[in-house]
Design a protein around this motif. Structure first.
Motif, PDB file in Angstrom:
ATOM      1  N   LEU A  69       0.429   7.073   7.867  1.00 44.52           N
ATOM      2  CA  LEU A  69       0.353   8.068   6.985  1.00 44.52           C
ATOM      3  C   LEU A  69      -0.703   7.912   6.079  1.00 44.52           C
ATOM      4  N   ALA A  70      -0.563   6.418   5.604  1.00 42.45           N
ATOM      5  CA  ALA A  70      -1.704   6.079   4.957  1.00 42.45           C
ATOM      6  C   ALA A  70      -3.194   6.175   5.217  1.00 42.45           C
ATOM      7  N   LEU A  71      -3.153   5.760   6.447  1.00 45.54           N
ATOM      8  CA  LEU A  71      -4.660   5.827   7.126  1.00 45.54           C
ATOM      9  C   LEU A  71      -5.070   7.659   7.171  1.00 45.54           C
ATOM     10  N   GLU A  72      -4.001   8.352   7.798  1.00 41.28           N
ATOM     11  CA  GLU A  72      -4.428   9.423   7.975  1.00 41.28           C
ATOM     12  C   GLU A  72      -5.031  10.463   6.516  1.00 41.28           C
ATOM     13  N   ARG A  73      -4.156   9.867   5.525  1.00 45.70           N
ATOM     14  CA  ARG A  73      -4.535  10.740   4.163  1.00 45.70           C
ATOM     15  C   ARG A  73      -5.755  10.040   3.521  1.00 45.70           C
ATOM     16  N   ARG A  74      -6.189   8.750   3.956  1.00 49.32           N
ATOM     17  CA  ARG A  74      -7.365   8.338   3.477  1.00 49.32           C
ATOM     18  C   ARG A  74      -8.598   9.023   3.993  1.00 49.32           C
ATOM     19  N   GLN A  75      -8.338   9.693   5.029  1.00 46.30           N
ATOM     20  CA  GLN A  75      -9.581  10.579   5.408  1.00 46.30           C
ATOM     21  C   GLN A  75      -9.833  11.736   4.386  1.00 46.30           C
ATOM     22  N   SER A  76      -8.938  12.290   3.729  1.00 44.95           N
ATOM     23  CA  SER A  76      -9.235  13.257   2.714  1.00 44.95           C
ATOM     24  C   SER A  76      -9.218  12.804   1.417  1.00 44.95           C
ATOM     25  N   ALA A  77      -9.079  11.597   1.137  1.00 38.71           N
ATOM     26  CA  ALA A  77      -8.572  10.871   0.006  1.00 38.71           C
ATOM     27  C   ALA A  77      -9.239   9.401  -0.028  1.00 38.71           C
ATOM     28  N   PRO A  78     -10.641   9.271   0.052  1.00 40.31           N
ATOM     29  CA  PRO A  78     -11.234   8.141  -0.069  1.00 40.31           C
ATOM     30  C   PRO A  78     -10.996   7.162  -1.173  1.00 40.31           C
ATOM     31  N   GLN A  79     -10.702   7.906  -2.293  1.00 41.61           N
ATOM     32  CA  GLN A  79     -10.192   7.120  -3.582  1.00 41.61           C
ATOM     33  C   GLN A  79      -9.094   5.979  -3.203  1.00 41.61           C
ATOM     34  N   MET A  80      -8.353   6.006  -2.120  1.00 38.82           N
ATOM     35  CA  MET A  80      -7.208   5.506  -1.623  1.00 38.82           C
ATOM     36  C   MET A  80      -7.717   3.896  -1.468  1.00 38.82           C
ATOM     37  N   GLY A  81      -9.008   3.838  -1.177  1.00 34.06           N
ATOM     38  CA  GLY A  81      -9.412   2.538  -0.926  1.00 34.06           C
ATOM     39  C   GLY A  81      -9.249   1.569   0.151  1.00 34.06           C
ATOM     40  N   THR A  82      -8.927   0.589   0.144  1.00 35.61           N
ATOM     41  CA  THR A  82      -8.416  -0.323   1.426  1.00 35.61           C
ATOM     42  C   THR A  82      -6.944  -0.111   1.460  1.00 35.61           C
ATOM     43  N   ILE A  83      -6.739   0.131   2.980  1.00 37.35           N
ATOM     44  CA  ILE A  83      -5.130   0.142   3.330  1.00 37.35           C
ATOM     45  C   ILE A  83      -4.868  -1.189   4.236  1.00 37.35           C
ATOM     46  N   GLU A  84      -3.967  -1.848   3.862  1.00 36.74           N
ATOM     47  CA  GLU A  84      -3.513  -3.080   4.597  1.00 36.74           C
ATOM     48  C   GLU A  84      -1.653  -2.963   4.703  1.00 36.74           C
ATOM     49  N   LYS A  85      -1.706  -3.463   5.908  1.00 39.16           N
ATOM     50  CA  LYS A  85      -0.022  -3.549   6.187  1.00 39.16           C
ATOM     51  C   LYS A  85       0.311  -5.240   6.153  1.00 39.16           C
ATOM     52  N   LEU A  86       1.307  -5.450   5.126  1.00 36.78           N
ATOM     53  CA  LEU A  86       1.562  -6.771   4.767  1.00 36.78           C
ATOM     54  C   LEU A  86       2.885  -7.179   5.200  1.00 36.78           C
ATOM     55  N   SER A  87       2.717  -8.467   5.581  1.00 36.68           N
ATOM     56  CA  SER A  87       4.386  -8.983   5.763  1.00 36.68           C
ATOM     57  C   SER A  87       4.893  -9.115   4.514  1.00 36.68           C
ATOM     58  N   ALA A  88       6.040  -9.782   4.504  1.00 37.00           N
ATOM     59  CA  ALA A  88       7.072 -10.101   3.222  1.00 37.00           C
ATOM     60  C   ALA A  88       6.274 -11.208   2.585  1.00 37.00           C
ATOM     61  N   GLU A  89       5.916 -12.035   3.383  1.00 30.42           N
ATOM     62  CA  GLU A  89       5.217 -13.431   2.608  1.00 30.42           C
ATOM     63  C   GLU A  89       3.866 -12.846   2.040  1.00 30.42           C
ATOM     64  N   ALA A  90       3.059 -12.141   2.735  1.00 28.75           N
ATOM     65  CA  ALA A  90       1.710 -11.462   2.190  1.00 28.75           C
ATOM     66  C   ALA A  90       2.217 -10.724   0.780  1.00 28.75           C
ATOM     67  N   VAL A  91       3.123  -9.960   0.768  1.00 30.90           N
ATOM     68  CA  VAL A  91       3.624  -9.230  -0.354  1.00 30.90           C
ATOM     69  C   VAL A  91       3.795 -10.199  -1.469  1.00 30.90           C
ATOM     70  N   GLN A  92       4.440 -11.402  -1.177  1.00 31.37           N
ATOM     71  CA  GLN A  92       4.852 -12.288  -2.412  1.00 31.37           C
ATOM     72  C   GLN A  92       3.745 -12.856  -2.785  1.00 31.37           C
ATOM     73  N   GLU A  93       2.631 -13.075  -1.969  1.00 34.04           N
ATOM     74  CA  GLU A  93       1.129 -13.913  -2.480  1.00 34.04           C
ATOM     75  C   GLU A  93       0.737 -12.883  -3.296  1.00 34.04           C
ATOM     76  N   ARG A  94       0.705 -11.514  -3.237  1.00 40.12           N
ATOM     77  CA  ARG A  94       0.159 -10.399  -3.979  1.00 40.12           C
ATOM     78  C   ARG A  94       0.734 -10.276  -5.374  1.00 40.12           C
ATOM     79  N   ILE A  95       2.087 -10.488  -5.367  1.00 37.29           N
ATOM     80  CA  ILE A  95       3.109 -10.439  -6.392  1.00 37.29           C
ATOM     81  C   ILE A  95       3.782 -11.573  -6.485  1.00 37.29           C
ATOM     82  N   PRO A  96       3.367 -12.617  -6.998  1.00 39.71           N
ATOM     83  CA  PRO A  96       4.213 -14.097  -7.078  1.00 39.71           C
ATOM     84  C   PRO A  96       5.471 -13.937  -7.945  1.00 39.71           C
ATOM     85  N   LEU A  97       5.785 -12.919  -8.662  1.00 43.65           N
ATOM     86  CA  LEU A  97       6.952 -12.884  -9.410  1.00 43.65           C
ATOM     87  C   LEU A  97       8.109 -12.534  -8.348  1.00 43.65           C
TER      88      LEU A  97
END
Length: 368
Positions: free
Chosen positions: A105-133
């Motif tokens: 859905l994110a990839l589809e909607r970015r076609q008409s909303a370039p302000q979404m920027g980069t879209i990434e699918k993250l593992s649980a470990e990668a999510v924790q890296e982004r939000i260390p809390l």
């Protein structure tokens, strides 16, 4: 001679409208606000509408346009990171199929909303890296264009900007007469255009004019926490599955919330039970939180319509009075575009609003 525009309500819609109207030297703008229960001051502040599952395409177009306005306004008024920052948002899903559908859905909607920027699918470990809390992360989808905003500071800065140009501010409650007269503590005030941006208070405000607005109040509470540790400025916002939103603001402020309470009317009292519930939700995400880190509980009143859609524009039988209400929990996202559209209408008299809302008569009816 300057045209007199009066705005009632200095939340997101009123403040953005004043900001745009302040650029017109042919206008004199006055704003009134009682300052009680305002949703803008008590909102979680997530600007990331693109992964919403709401089917209302008018709402989505309005929210998408509102999100796109923020960088323009922030740059023009030179607001800092403590007010608005595109740190990205992460929406989590435990089920792999749900996560893949969200990513698609994110990839589809970015076609008409370039302000979404980069879209990434993250593992649980990668999510924790982004939000260390986080101590119990789930996999998610990261949208780099997502942002957080301090609604109170944002509106305050816009009003300060407008005051340097053509805005006069008054604090206090106002009423309307049966013909739309503006009644203040200092007597009746004249106007050429009146804008009612009072959220959930639109219904009682319009009753003297025998107009019933399809608006109900919804109570929202959130907790702010001051944590001992600090984190980088670019920690994303988390929109977790099954829990309250988790918003790390600059450095050490964490916001958890907000609630959606439909049976509390205009009550602004803090509920200890709700505070406990919000803390418990935060604790499921960060097991190291403690109750003594809660610095304050904020309470506000949102406005909802029966179909959960906002409405705005001139009253059907009085083109000199404009209204805006029904923004709900996405008010900080849709509000900027509504404010801009109202300002454009005041200046030009033209509009093309059908793409964003049903006819305003859908939400306003004559009282018996």
């Amino acid at each position: 001679m300057q045209k007199q525009v009066t705005i009632i309500g200095s939340g997101i819609v009123g403040a953005v409208t004043a900001y745009y109207l302040s650029k017109d030297p042919n206008l004199s703008v006055t704003i009134y606000d009682e300052g009680i229960g305002q949703a803008t001051k008590n909102s979680a502040g997530i600007i990331s509408p693109w992964l919403s599952k709401r089917r209302n395409q008018r709402w989505y177009r309005l929210a998408k346009a509102g999100a796109a306005l923020y960088p323009e306004i922030v740059t023009d008024t030179q607001m800092g990171y403590s007010v608005y920052q595109q740190a990205g948002t992460i929406v989590t899903r435990a089920d792999p199929d749900d996560l893949q559908a969200l990513y698609k859905l994110a990839l589809e909607r970015r076609q008409s909303a370039p302000q979404m920027g980069t879209i990434e699918k993250l593992s649980a470990e990668a999510v924790q890296e982004r939000i260390p809390l986080l101590t119990a992360p789930q996999p998610g989808v990261f949208v780099s264009g997502g942002a957080r905003v301090d609604g109170d500071k944002f509106a305050h800065n816009l009003l300060k900007y407008a005051e340097k140009r053509n805005l006069i501010r008054h604090k206090g409650k106002v009423r309307l007469g049966d013909q739309g007269q503006l009644l203040t503590v200092n007597g009746q005030q004249s106007y050429d255009t009146l804008i009612l941006a009072v959220g959930a208070w639109l219904k009682p405000l319009l009753l003297p004019m025998k107009i019933i607005a399809d608006v109900r109040p919804q109570k929202g509470q959130l907790i702010e926490m001051q944590l001992p540790e600090t984190w980088a400025d670019d920690v994303p916002v988390l929109m977790p599955e099954g829990e309250r939103d988790f918003i790390p603001f600059t450095r050490s402020k964490l916001v958890v919330g907000a609630t959606h309470e439909n049976d509390q009317g205009y009550d602004l009292q803090v509920s200890s039970l709700v505070e406990d519930d919000l803390f418990a939700s935060g604790l499921k995400l960060d097991a190291n939180l403690t109750k003594d880190q809660i610095s304050q509980v904020k309470v506000g009143t949102r406005a909802y319509t029966r179909d959960f859609a906002p409405f705005f524009g001139p009253l059907p039988d009085n083109p000199h009075i404009l209204v805006a209400s029904g923004l709900g929990s996405s008010g900080l996202t849709t509000g900027p575009m509504i404010g801009k559209l109202l300002a454009d209408y005041v200046q030009t008299g033209a509009h093309d609003w059908e793409q964003y809302q049903l006819p305003i008569e859908t939400y306003l009816e004559a009282a018996d």
